[in-house]
Scaffold this motif. Structure first.
Motif, PDB file in Angstrom:
ATOM      1  N   PRO A   1       0.950  -1.170  -0.135  1.00 49.31           N
ATOM      2  CA  PRO A   1      -0.059  -0.054  -0.106  1.00 49.31           C
ATOM      3  C   PRO A   1       1.066   1.245  -0.106  1.00 49.31           C
ATOM      4  O   PRO A   1       1.990   1.195   0.120  1.00 49.31           O
ATOM      5  N   LEU A   2       0.114   2.305  -0.457  1.00 48.30           N
ATOM      6  CA  LEU A   2       0.854   3.749  -0.406  1.00 48.30           C
ATOM      7  C   LEU A   2       0.611   4.429   0.820  1.00 48.30           C
ATOM      8  O   LEU A   2      -0.587   4.732   1.474  1.00 48.30           O
ATOM      9  N   TYR A   3       1.622   4.789   1.420  1.00 44.60           N
ATOM     10  CA  TYR A   3       1.431   5.700   2.836  1.00 44.60           C
ATOM     11  C   TYR A   3       2.013   7.108   2.518  1.00 44.60           C
ATOM     12  O   TYR A   3       2.784   7.316   1.656  1.00 44.60           O
ATOM     13  N   SER A   4       1.054   8.115   3.018  1.00 48.30           N
ATOM     14  CA  SER A   4       1.641   9.405   2.490  1.00 48.30           C
ATOM     15  C   SER A   4       1.671  10.318   4.027  1.00 48.30           C
ATOM     16  O   SER A   4       0.637   9.771   4.634  1.00 48.30           O
ATOM     17  N   ARG A   5       2.254  11.377   3.620  1.00 45.26           N
ATOM     18  CA  ARG A   5       2.277  12.582   5.003  1.00 45.26           C
ATOM     19  C   ARG A   5       2.080  13.918   4.350  1.00 45.26           C
ATOM     20  O   ARG A   5       2.980  13.900   3.229  1.00 45.26           O
ATOM     21  N   VAL A   6       1.258  14.633   4.829  1.00 41.15           N
ATOM     22  CA  VAL A   6       1.312  15.900   4.146  1.00 41.15           C
ATOM     23  C   VAL A   6       2.314  16.927   4.981  1.00 41.15           C
ATOM     24  O   VAL A   6       1.858  17.148   6.237  1.00 41.15           O
ATOM     25  N   LEU A   7       3.045  17.677   4.409  1.00 36.03           N
ATOM     26  CA  LEU A   7       3.590  18.656   5.176  1.00 36.03           C
ATOM     27  C   LEU A   7       3.168  20.335   4.907  1.00 36.03           C
ATOM     28  O   LEU A   7       2.992  20.128   3.706  1.00 36.03           O
ATOM     29  N   ARG A   8       2.794  20.959   5.700  1.00 34.47           N
ATOM     30  CA  ARG A   8       2.194  22.158   5.387  1.00 34.47           C
ATOM     31  C   ARG A   8       3.364  23.420   5.807  1.00 34.47           C
ATOM     32  O   ARG A   8       3.739  23.404   6.934  1.00 34.47           O
ATOM     33  N   PHE A   9       3.305  24.235   5.123  1.00 35.98           N
ATOM     34  CA  PHE A   9       4.463  25.231   4.998  1.00 35.98           C
ATOM     35  C   PHE A   9       3.700  26.697   4.806  1.00 35.98           C
ATOM     36  O   PHE A   9       2.759  27.031   4.099  1.00 35.98           O
ATOM     37  N   ALA A  10       4.144  27.957   5.699  1.00 32.33           N
ATOM     38  CA  ALA A  10       3.667  29.243   5.260  1.00 32.33           C
ATOM     39  C   ALA A  10       4.944  29.973   5.487  1.00 32.33           C
ATOM     40  O   ALA A  10       5.890  29.700   5.930  1.00 32.33           O
ATOM     41  N   GLY A  11       4.588  31.298   4.975  1.00 31.46           N
ATOM     42  CA  GLY A  11       5.815  32.386   5.051  1.00 31.46           C
ATOM     43  C   GLY A  11       6.854  32.142   3.842  1.00 31.46           C
ATOM     44  O   GLY A  11       7.975  32.477   3.977  1.00 31.46           O
ATOM     45  N   ILE A  12       6.735  31.306   3.096  1.00 28.75           N
ATOM     46  CA  ILE A  12       7.556  30.969   1.952  1.00 28.75           C
ATOM     47  C   ILE A  12       6.626  30.543   0.766  1.00 28.75           C
ATOM     48  O   ILE A  12       5.646  29.834   0.804  1.00 28.75           O
ATOM     49  N   GLY A  13       7.059  31.194  -0.497  1.00 28.09           N
ATOM     50  CA  GLY A  13       6.306  30.781  -1.756  1.00 28.09           C
ATOM     51  C   GLY A  13       6.588  29.365  -2.390  1.00 28.09           C
ATOM     52  O   GLY A  13       7.674  28.754  -1.922  1.00 28.09           O
ATOM     53  N   GLU A  14       5.860  28.786  -3.392  1.00 32.84           N
ATOM     54  CA  GLU A  14       5.976  27.500  -3.761  1.00 32.84           C
ATOM     55  C   GLU A  14       7.464  27.523  -4.650  1.00 32.84           C
ATOM     56  O   GLU A  14       8.057  26.565  -4.351  1.00 32.84           O
ATOM     57  N   SER A  15       7.521  28.514  -5.384  1.00 26.61           N
ATOM     58  CA  SER A  15       8.972  28.405  -6.097  1.00 26.61           C
ATOM     59  C   SER A  15      10.016  28.484  -5.121  1.00 26.61           C
ATOM     60  O   SER A  15      11.043  27.810  -5.561  1.00 26.61           O
ATOM     61  N   ASN A  16      10.125  29.343  -4.270  1.00 22.15           N
ATOM     62  CA  ASN A  16      11.179  29.470  -3.264  1.00 22.15           C
ATOM     63  C   ASN A  16      11.462  28.114  -2.623  1.00 22.15           C
ATOM     64  O   ASN A  16      12.470  27.781  -2.277  1.00 22.15           O
TER      65      ASN A  16
END
Length: 418
Positions: A177-192
């Motif tokens: 099976p596939l296991y995933s974890r989501v990491l959430r970020f703020a104060g920084i743009g996607e490209s950076n």
């Protein structure tokens, strides 16, 4: 093992309904260790359905259909697949009995077309419909596997979770099976963020990293296949640590929650409260925070002081601060500080948050669109004022401004907790 999801129904192409089935099925298949490479939507047309089958068969091992199993003449999925495979169809007895019993109990005459819902393709395993009438089908032909599910989510989901999942395991065997974890970020743009993690993303094999942007935030999904959850956690933890080493100051959660929920949780953990005074954001800060269930214990409330008169009357900010020759103006660092301090004092809260600026569409007080000041007044500490220059539409500037304020508040709470 590769899968393709084929959603059948002209109403999907016309936008009359949203294809939520594909999202659900992708998650279910991932949990079974099956990779979904394509999702196809096709109308109720025999030629186009057959073309979709031929294309999917050339690039996938498992074809999962939703829709087109009902009683009407435009419910064609079983008919087209049966013809494509040179198979006949027969009636599944238990499903036919269920249909007849339903019509009899309601005193309604059953028309001949209703029998179509009990049809199964010759050689297919019938998948009983516990929530409706259309029987599902599962069959394997020449190395390709076909799973036919009803279109209505209230019927499709229980069938997939029960008989569908069981059939896939029997037909395809057990996969990791596939296991995933989501990491959430703020104060920084996607490209950076991507630039700082580029070598990890480019060199990924297992686990994989997939960044995706949310307005004012960024998320990364870390995924791996593993025989056990313990093995998956070990692999994901190592990758997460490598990410934290690069951009840990922007990582506010290792689960799929919005920034405002992370802030509320920290307030709750430290037994502190906050209030808000908003101008250009128009109450959006308060709206996002109150969308978090149970936030009333941490968020005492807020005011929208959109005009100078309201800033003066509700918050007691002098008009000489807001207007007149030489006045800093409503859109200024000093006004943002005063707004945060006054609302915190009025509510006797631990934190006061303010936002004032120019969301657009035109400049104000001679100041450009996108200029926003926000302040965080914490009990017993100097007020923290920030200046931001944001781009985008009026609504996007408002969201980004609020998320920027939430991020600075999250930082203040994280440091105090540590």
């Amino acid at each position: 093992m590769k899968a393709e999801i084929i959603a059948v129904g002209t109403e999907l192409l016309l936008g009359q309904i949203v294809n939520t089935n594909a999202q659900f099925l992708s998650q279910e298949l991932a949990a079974l260790g099956i990779d979904v490479y394509y999702q196809t939507v096709v109308g109720d047309n025999p030629g186009r359905i057959q073309s979709a089958i031929e294309t999917a068969r050339s690039r996938a091992d498992l074809l999962v259909f939703t829709g087109g199993l009902g009683p009407t003449q435009d419910d064609l999925t079983k008919d087209v697949l049966a013809a494509y495979l040179n198979r006949g169809m027969s009636i599944h007895g238990p499903s036919m009995e269920q249909i007849e019993k339903l019509f009899s109990s309601r005193g309604i005459h059953m028309v001949e077309s209703n029998k179509r819902q009990a049809h199964t393709i010759d050689g297919a395993e019938p998948l009983f419909n516990e929530a409706g009438l259309a029987v599902g089908n599962g069959l394997s032909v020449d190395g390709t596997h076909y799973l036919l599910l009803p279109g209505p989510p209230r019927e499709m989901k229980p069938m997939m979770e029960g008989a569908g999942r069981q059939w896939i395991r029997q037909a395809l065997g057990e996969s990791q099976p596939l296991y995933s974890r989501v990491l959430r970020f703020a104060g920084i743009g996607e490209s950076n963020l991507e630039a700082k993690l580029l070598d990890l993303i480019d060199g990924q094999s297992d686990p994989t990293l997939a960044p995706y942007a949310k307005e004012g935030e960024v998320a990364i999904r870390v995924s791996t296949k593993a025989a056990t959850e313990q093995e998956a956690v070990r692999k994901i933890d190592a990758t997460v640590q490598a990410v934290k080493d690069r951009v840990g100051e922007h990582l506010y959660a290792q689960e799929d929650i919005p920034l405002e929920e992370a802030v509320v949780r920290l307030l709750r953990a430290t037994r502190r409260t906050m209030v808000s005074a908003e101008s250009c954001s128009g109450g959006l800060f308060a709206e996002l925070v109150t969308n978090v269930p149970g936030s009333s214990g941490e968020f005492a409330g807020g005011v929208v002081t959109y005009t100078n008169v309201m800033k003066h009357q509700l918050l007691g900010i002098p008009m000489t601060q807001l207007e007149g020759e030489g006045a800093p103006g409503a859109i200024s660092e000093s006004t943002a500080a005063l707004m945060a301090e006054r609302i915190r004092e009025l509510a006797d809260s631990d934190f006061g948050i303010s936002l004032t600026g120019v969301a657009g569409p035109a400049e104000s007080e001679g100041k450009p669109v996108g200029l926003v000041y926000f302040a965080i007044a914490e009990r017993g500490k100097p007020t923290d004022v920030h200046t931001t220059h944001l781009s985008g539409s009026r609504s996007i500037i408002r969201v980004r401004a609020v998320k920027a304020a939430l991020y600075r508040l999250w930082q203040a709470l994280s440091h105090s907790e540590a």
